[in-house]
Design an enzyme around this catalytic site. Structure first.
Site, mmCIF file in Angstrom:
data_model
loop_
_atom_site.group_PDB
_atom_site.id
_atom_site.type_symbol
_atom_site.label_atom_id
_atom_site.label_comp_id
_atom_site.label_asym_id
_atom_site.label_seq_id
_atom_site.Cartn_x
_atom_site.Cartn_y
_atom_site.Cartn_z
ATOM 1 N N LYS A 26 0.831 -1.214 0.000
ATOM 2 C CA LYS A 26 0.000 0.000 0.000
ATOM 3 C C LYS A 26 0.862 1.258 0.000
ATOM 4 C CE LYS A 26 -2.042 -1.423 3.725
ATOM 5 N NZ LYS A 26 -1.526 -2.793 3.781
ATOM 6 N N GLN B 27 -2.746 -2.364 7.453
ATOM 7 C CA GLN B 27 -3.201 -3.756 7.533
ATOM 8 C C GLN B 27 -4.035 -4.099 6.287
ATOM 9 O OE1 GLN B 27 -3.595 -1.782 10.690
ATOM 10 N NE2 GLN B 27 -1.482 -2.424 10.874
HETATM 11 P P1 IMP Z 1 -1.778 -6.811 16.033
HETATM 12 O O1 IMP Z 1 -2.308 -5.820 15.061
HETATM 13 O O2 IMP Z 1 -0.348 -6.536 16.450
HETATM 14 O O3 IMP Z 1 -2.686 -7.015 17.213
HETATM 15 O O4 IMP Z 1 -1.714 -8.241 15.297
HETATM 16 C C1 IMP Z 1 -2.883 -8.962 14.927
HETATM 17 C C2 IMP Z 1 -2.662 -9.691 13.603
HETATM 18 O O5 IMP Z 1 -2.547 -8.748 12.553
HETATM 19 C C3 IMP Z 1 -1.367 -10.537 13.546
HETATM 20 O O6 IMP Z 1 -1.610 -11.672 12.726
HETATM 21 C C4 IMP Z 1 -0.392 -9.616 12.860
HETATM 22 O O7 IMP Z 1 0.643 -10.322 12.207
HETATM 23 C C5 IMP Z 1 -1.314 -8.931 11.878
HETATM 24 N N1 IMP Z 1 -0.857 -7.594 11.457
HETATM 25 C C6 IMP Z 1 -0.980 -6.442 12.134
HETATM 26 N N2 IMP Z 1 -0.491 -5.421 11.440
HETATM 27 C C7 IMP Z 1 -0.062 -5.924 10.284
HETATM 28 C C8 IMP Z 1 0.525 -5.342 9.109
HETATM 29 O O8 IMP Z 1 0.734 -4.131 9.004
HETATM 30 N N3 IMP Z 1 0.822 -6.205 8.103
HETATM 31 C C9 IMP Z 1 0.564 -7.521 8.180
HETATM 32 N N4 IMP Z 1 0.022 -8.107 9.238
HETATM 33 C C10 IMP Z 1 -0.296 -7.318 10.281
#
Ligand code: IMP
Length: 429
Positions: free
Chosen positions: A16, A225
């Site tokens: 992105k 994300q």
């Molecule tokens: P959190 O956002 O750190 O709570 O992670 C929750 C899930 O989202 C996990 O599987 C992370 O690997 C994934 N995740 C969070 N942010 C990203 C990103 O920017 N890229 C890819 N995966 C993400």
């Protein structure tokens, strides 16, 4: 009064940052609407490579106003480091260029401790979070006990609030999770300094946007994300705690849908995922390794934020159709097509097999999704290196057929094709 939203169609890491970077040339304002420093947006400008986690990618262009919306969770500590890094590389990060919503929630050290403790407690069911405190910060927001960026307006009062919050959370950290208590006084003093530094950046982002849209300026909303990590519409519970889909731009920034003229979904030419959870087209053998790369190149499939190897697999049109639906996509951007060079054949999942039943639509239940098998369509591959190609016509016929197939399967035109990490390595059909 156009607003353009850029969203990830898969599980994040779709590229992105570079699509936003490319679209920024036409924009006046660039705004991040959700998530925090769990994101890692990589932009390559000339020989220089920037990995942005909180600051909108638009900062790399002079004269664009960059906004951080109320839907974000911001770590003042990480933001300060990122601003210092950018400034050291000659990027202007003054309050004239960067604004923080008073409504954004703050990530404090206890959120990071709790993220780690919660993950450890999940054992085999761990989500594989980035351990940046994202989930616990959004939990406090929903519970209406979070600290918002606006509290930094009065640094001394903010320090007291931080002190009290750390004291409160220490009970939880220590008594429930058995972790060492945090030093409330030290943290309060440190955060008082962040407040002094960040105070000039605080503003009402929604109002800034309204005034800009009224003047006919263009707003670019930078998603973080991806669709399948969305709290409401992703592969729950293996999701993040925010709303990365297009609707999240409206709630996270505070403007209405009538301004939106374009929603661009960014997809890799294949699929990747970091962290746990179902992944129907995952390739675990040598083909997966070929997609991932060794880690020797900055564009290999290793996390920008955590360095974790990403799980890799073929493109999944079931996911893309879902992303078209929940985001209302008007266009797609297909990144990293160059990585598919050298495969004899390439595959796209067009439907799933669930216990003998053919599914055309993404099942919302992660347990069902985990049992789905891909139904593939196989297309001829291409061997040519396409990194220097700049027009659709100059692409190998098989690559053109692949893009055309993506358009047919999603019903959405592809408006940008990435053939390398550089700003100029793009084809605009
Ligand atoms: P959190 O956002 O750190 O709570 O992670 C929750 C899930 O989202 C996990 O599987 C992370 O690997 C994934 N995740 C969070 N942010 C990203 C990103 O920017 N890229 C890819 N995966 C993400």
């Amino acid at each position: 009064m156009p607003a353009v939203i850029i969203v990830g169609t898969q599980w994040g890491d779709e590229g992105k940052g570079r699509v936003v970077d490319w679209m920024t040339a036409q924009a006046d304002l660039v705004a991040r609407y959700g998530g925090g420093d769990n994101a890692g947006h990589t932009v390559t400008v000339g020989e220089e490579r920037f990995a942005l986690h909180l600051v909108p990618s638009g900062i790399l262009y002079p004269n664009k106003l960059c906004l951080m919306g109320a839907g974000m969770v911001i770590s003042p500590a990480r933001l300060s480091i990122e601003m210092d890094d950018l400034a050291a590389r000659g990027v202007d990060v003054s309050p004239d260029r960067l604004k923080i919503s008073v409504g954004a929630h703050l990530i404090l050290p206890y959120h990071i401790v709790l993220d780690g403790a919660l993950e450890a407690g999940r054992g085999k069911g761990a989500i594989g979070t980035t351990k940046r405190g994202i989930g616990p910060a959004y939990t406090d927001k929903s519970a209406r006990i979070g600290l918002r960026a606006g509290a930094m307006r009065d640094p001394e009062d903010f320090a007291e609030k931080v002190y009290q919050a750390v004291e409160d959370k220490n009970r939880l950290i220590n008594r429930v999770y058995g972790q060492a208590m945090l030093d409330s006084q030290d943290i309060a003093a440190e955060y008082c300094d962040y407040a002094r530094r960040l105070k000039p950046y605080l503003t009402d982002v929604s109002l800034v946007i309204q005034q800009a849209l009224e003047e006919g300026q263009m707003l670019l909303c930078e998603g973080a994300q991806g669709t399948l990590l969305d709290l409401n519409h992703g592969t729950y519970p293996f999701v993040t705690s925010s709303s990365p889909i297009a609707g999240g731009a409206l709630t996270g920034l505070g403007f209405g849908p009538r301004h939106v003229t374009q929603v661009i979904g960014v997809s890799k030419a294949y699929t990747t995922r970091v962290g746990a959870g179902p992944f129907v087209t995952e390739l675990t053998g040598t083909q997966g390794e070929k997609l991932r790369g060794t880690g020797a190149n900055p564009w290999d499939e290793f996390g920008t934020t955590t360095g974790r190897p990403r799980r890799c697999g073929w493109l999944d049109a079931v996911i893309l159709r879902y992303a078209v639906r929940v985001n209302g996509l008007t266009h797609m951007a297909l990144t990293k097509l160059d990585i598919l060079s050298g495969f004899e054949t390439v595959k796209i999942a067009i439907a799933y097999d669930y216990r003998g039943e053919r599914l055309e639509h993404l099942p919302l239940d992660a347990e069902v999704l985990a049992e789905c098998r891909p139904i593939y369509e196989e297309l001829p591959g291409w061997s040519e290196d396409i990194r220097d190609v700049r027009s659709l016509d100059a692409l190998p016929a098989a690559a053109r057929r692949y893009i055309a197939r993506v358009e047919t399967l999603t019903g959405v035109p592809v408006m940008l094709i990435g053939v390398g990490p550089g700003r100029e390595q793009a084809i605009l059909p």
